[in-house]
Design a protein around this motif. Structure first.
Motif, PDB file in Angstrom:
ATOM      1  N   TRP A 110      30.983  15.103  16.434  1.00 23.62           N
ATOM      2  CA  TRP A 110      31.183  13.478  15.686  1.00 23.62           C
ATOM      3  C   TRP A 110      30.306  12.737  17.083  1.00 23.62           C
ATOM      4  O   TRP A 110      29.660  12.197  17.456  1.00 23.62           O
ATOM      5  CB  TRP A 110      31.789  13.276  15.028  1.00 23.62           C
ATOM      6  CG  TRP A 110      31.685  11.732  15.244  1.00 23.62           C
ATOM      7  CD1 TRP A 110      32.634  10.712  15.392  1.00 23.62           C
ATOM      8  CD2 TRP A 110      30.807  10.846  14.351  1.00 23.62           C
ATOM      9  NE1 TRP A 110      32.517   9.788  14.458  1.00 23.62           N
ATOM     10  CE2 TRP A 110      31.151  10.165  14.055  1.00 23.62           C
ATOM     11  CE3 TRP A 110      29.999  11.709  13.722  1.00 23.62           C
ATOM     12  CZ2 TRP A 110      31.142   8.727  13.463  1.00 23.62           C
ATOM     13  CZ3 TRP A 110      29.057  10.749  12.664  1.00 23.62           C
ATOM     14  CH2 TRP A 110      29.628   9.236  13.003  1.00 23.62           C
ATOM     15  N   ASP A 111      31.167  12.283  18.669  1.00 22.17           N
ATOM     16  CA  ASP A 111      31.018  12.782  19.419  1.00 22.17           C
ATOM     17  C   ASP A 111      29.441  12.199  19.981  1.00 22.17           C
ATOM     18  O   ASP A 111      29.160  11.597  20.678  1.00 22.17           O
ATOM     19  CB  ASP A 111      31.448  13.059  20.627  1.00 22.17           C
ATOM     20  CG  ASP A 111      33.245  12.370  20.465  1.00 22.17           C
ATOM     21  OD1 ASP A 111      33.352  11.599  19.312  1.00 22.17           O
ATOM     22  OD2 ASP A 111      34.179  12.641  21.104  1.00 22.17           O
ATOM     23  N   ALA A 112      29.239  13.591  20.464  1.00 25.50           N
ATOM     24  CA  ALA A 112      27.174  13.113  20.361  1.00 25.50           C
ATOM     25  C   ALA A 112      26.728  13.107  19.425  1.00 25.50           C
ATOM     26  O   ALA A 112      25.573  11.851  19.475  1.00 25.50           O
ATOM     27  CB  ALA A 112      26.699  15.221  20.295  1.00 25.50           C
ATOM     28  N   ILE A 113      26.622  12.941  18.460  1.00 31.45           N
ATOM     29  CA  ILE A 113      25.975  12.495  17.029  1.00 31.45           C
ATOM     30  C   ILE A 113      26.707  11.140  16.923  1.00 31.45           C
ATOM     31  O   ILE A 113      25.296  10.041  17.346  1.00 31.45           O
ATOM     32  CB  ILE A 113      27.001  12.641  15.767  1.00 31.45           C
ATOM     33  CG1 ILE A 113      25.866  14.377  15.097  1.00 31.45           C
ATOM     34  CG2 ILE A 113      25.887  12.124  15.157  1.00 31.45           C
ATOM     35  CD1 ILE A 113      26.980  14.759  14.274  1.00 31.45           C
ATOM     36  N   ARG A 114      27.384  10.718  17.382  1.00 30.42           N
ATOM     37  CA  ARG A 114      27.864   9.041  17.609  1.00 30.42           C
ATOM     38  C   ARG A 114      27.132   8.325  18.553  1.00 30.42           C
ATOM     39  O   ARG A 114      26.375   7.017  18.386  1.00 30.42           O
ATOM     40  CB  ARG A 114      29.535   8.617  17.923  1.00 30.42           C
ATOM     41  CG  ARG A 114      29.592   7.364  17.760  1.00 30.42           C
ATOM     42  CD  ARG A 114      30.939   7.413  18.073  1.00 30.42           C
ATOM     43  NE  ARG A 114      31.543   5.653  18.335  1.00 30.42           N
ATOM     44  CZ  ARG A 114      31.125   5.244  19.237  1.00 30.42           C
ATOM     45  NH1 ARG A 114      30.901   5.046  20.330  1.00 30.42           N
ATOM     46  NH2 ARG A 114      31.987   3.419  18.716  1.00 30.42           N
ATOM     47  N   ARG A 115      27.579   9.058  20.358  1.00 26.60           N
ATOM     48  CA  ARG A 115      26.041   8.665  21.451  1.00 26.60           C
ATOM     49  C   ARG A 115      24.772   8.767  20.764  1.00 26.60           C
ATOM     50  O   ARG A 115      23.649   7.668  21.112  1.00 26.60           O
ATOM     51  CB  ARG A 115      26.507   9.248  22.226  1.00 26.60           C
ATOM     52  CG  ARG A 115      27.725   9.516  22.938  1.00 26.60           C
ATOM     53  CD  ARG A 115      27.858   9.678  24.297  1.00 26.60           C
ATOM     54  NE  ARG A 115      27.619  11.647  24.154  1.00 26.60           N
ATOM     55  CZ  ARG A 115      28.734  12.524  24.016  1.00 26.60           C
ATOM     56  NH1 ARG A 115      29.656  12.154  23.751  1.00 26.60           N
ATOM     57  NH2 ARG A 115      28.149  13.921  24.626  1.00 26.60           N
ATOM     58  N   ALA A 116      23.982   9.985  19.544  1.00 27.02           N
ATOM     59  CA  ALA A 116      22.783   9.922  19.649  1.00 27.02           C
ATOM     60  C   ALA A 116      22.591   8.704  18.821  1.00 27.02           C
ATOM     61  O   ALA A 116      20.937   7.631  19.226  1.00 27.02           O
ATOM     62  CB  ALA A 116      22.038  10.751  18.955  1.00 27.02           C
ATOM     63  N   VAL A 117      22.962   8.077  18.051  1.00 26.37           N
ATOM     64  CA  VAL A 117      22.272   7.725  17.044  1.00 26.37           C
ATOM     65  C   VAL A 117      22.972   6.157  17.656  1.00 26.37           C
ATOM     66  O   VAL A 117      22.190   5.094  16.988  1.00 26.37           O
ATOM     67  CB  VAL A 117      24.104   6.816  15.973  1.00 26.37           C
ATOM     68  CG1 VAL A 117      23.650   6.096  14.989  1.00 26.37           C
ATOM     69  CG2 VAL A 117      23.634   8.429  14.393  1.00 26.37           C
ATOM     70  N   LEU A 118      23.714   4.979  18.416  1.00 27.57           N
ATOM     71  CA  LEU A 118      23.621   4.587  18.868  1.00 27.57           C
ATOM     72  C   LEU A 118      22.490   3.638  20.587  1.00 27.57           C
ATOM     73  O   LEU A 118      21.773   2.808  20.458  1.00 27.57           O
ATOM     74  CB  LEU A 118      25.323   4.251  19.872  1.00 27.57           C
ATOM     75  CG  LEU A 118      26.612   3.963  19.408  1.00 27.57           C
ATOM     76  CD1 LEU A 118      27.473   4.489  20.538  1.00 27.57           C
ATOM     77  CD2 LEU A 118      26.328   2.536  18.180  1.00 27.57           C
ATOM     78  N   ARG A 119      22.360   5.287  20.883  1.00 23.03           N
ATOM     79  CA  ARG A 119      20.666   5.415  21.905  1.00 23.03           C
ATOM     80  C   ARG A 119      20.183   5.150  21.284  1.00 23.03           C
ATOM     81  O   ARG A 119      19.252   4.424  21.663  1.00 23.03           O
ATOM     82  CB  ARG A 119      20.933   6.416  22.957  1.00 23.03           C
ATOM     83  CG  ARG A 119      19.788   6.599  23.471  1.00 23.03           C
ATOM     84  CD  ARG A 119      19.598   8.414  24.233  1.00 23.03           C
ATOM     85  NE  ARG A 119      19.261   9.445  22.911  1.00 23.03           N
ATOM     86  CZ  ARG A 119      20.213  10.094  22.851  1.00 23.03           C
ATOM     87  NH1 ARG A 119      21.266  11.063  23.298  1.00 23.03           N
ATOM     88  NH2 ARG A 119      19.261  10.912  22.011  1.00 23.03           N
ATOM     89  N   ASP A 120      19.408   5.611  20.069  1.00 18.04           N
ATOM     90  CA  ASP A 120      18.539   5.867  19.371  1.00 18.04           C
ATOM     91  C   ASP A 120      18.153   3.915  18.613  1.00 18.04           C
ATOM     92  O   ASP A 120      17.271   3.207  18.477  1.00 18.04           O
ATOM     93  CB  ASP A 120      18.392   6.387  17.933  1.00 18.04           C
ATOM     94  CG  ASP A 120      18.407   7.511  18.317  1.00 18.04           C
ATOM     95  OD1 ASP A 120      17.850   8.469  19.803  1.00 18.04           O
ATOM     96  OD2 ASP A 120      18.754   8.900  17.715  1.00 18.04           O
ATOM     97  N   ALA A 121      19.830   3.480  18.462  1.00 22.57           N
ATOM     98  CA  ALA A 121      19.259   2.309  18.296  1.00 22.57           C
ATOM     99  C   ALA A 121      19.286   1.207  18.955  1.00 22.57           C
ATOM    100  O   ALA A 121      18.941  -0.236  18.942  1.00 22.57           O
ATOM    101  CB  ALA A 121      20.684   1.402  16.967  1.00 22.57           C
ATOM    102  N   GLY A 122      18.958   1.928  20.424  1.00 18.42           N
ATOM    103  CA  GLY A 122      19.134   0.468  21.147  1.00 18.42           C
ATOM    104  C   GLY A 122      20.691   0.134  21.577  1.00 18.42           C
ATOM    105  O   GLY A 122      20.643  -1.125  22.556  1.00 18.42           O
ATOM    106  N   LYS A 123      21.769   0.547  21.240  1.00 23.31           N
ATOM    107  CA  LYS A 123      22.626  -0.091  21.278  1.00 23.31           C
ATOM    108  C   LYS A 123      22.852  -1.648  20.354  1.00 23.31           C
ATOM    109  O   LYS A 123      23.443  -2.339  21.176  1.00 23.31           O
ATOM    110  CB  LYS A 123      23.046  -0.107  22.399  1.00 23.31           C
ATOM    111  CG  LYS A 123      23.623   1.096  23.232  1.00 23.31           C
ATOM    112  CD  LYS A 123      24.272   0.709  24.653  1.00 23.31           C
ATOM    113  CE  LYS A 123      24.096   2.661  25.178  1.00 23.31           C
ATOM    114  NZ  LYS A 123      25.590   2.804  26.593  1.00 23.31           N
TER     115      LYS A 123
END
Length: 104
Positions: A17-30
């Motif tokens: 989940w931590d990796a998925i979460r980081r990827a989602v935030l990164r893809d959204a440009g935070k």
């Protein structure tokens, strides 16, 4: 996060989940991905990852980055709807099928 105190939700998340979460935030440009009724995107910084359709579908298409305010608003509405549904279910168990004799 106060809502996690009495919840088993964290145990239902996948091990990565931590990796998925980081990827989602990164893809959204935070940046928060919530859009208002006019399609304008929120300008706040995203800090939470939201399941668009509640449940255990952790696929990327069901996840989006949200700011704390929008995530709390959505989660609160979902919690209120769940509580209201539980109250309706319970009240059906005790619904009178006949008029009370004192009301005749």
């Amino acid at each position: 996060m106060p809502g996690w105190q009495n919840s088993d939700r964290r145990a239902q998340l996948p091990p990565n989940w931590d990796a998925i979460r980081r990827a989602v935030l990164r893809d959204a440009g935070k940046q928060c991905e919530h859009r208002n009724d006019y399609g304008v995107r929120c300008k706040e910084m995203a800090v939470d990852v939201d399941h668009i359709i509640p449940g255990n579908d952790h696929s990327r298409s069901n996840l989006r980055a949200l700011c704390e305010w929008h995530h709390d608003k959505k989660s609160g509405a979902e919690g209120a709807a769940a509580r209201a549904a539980a109250i309706r279910r319970t009240s059906k168990k005790f619904k009178r099928t006949e008029t009370h004799p004192g009301l005749l």
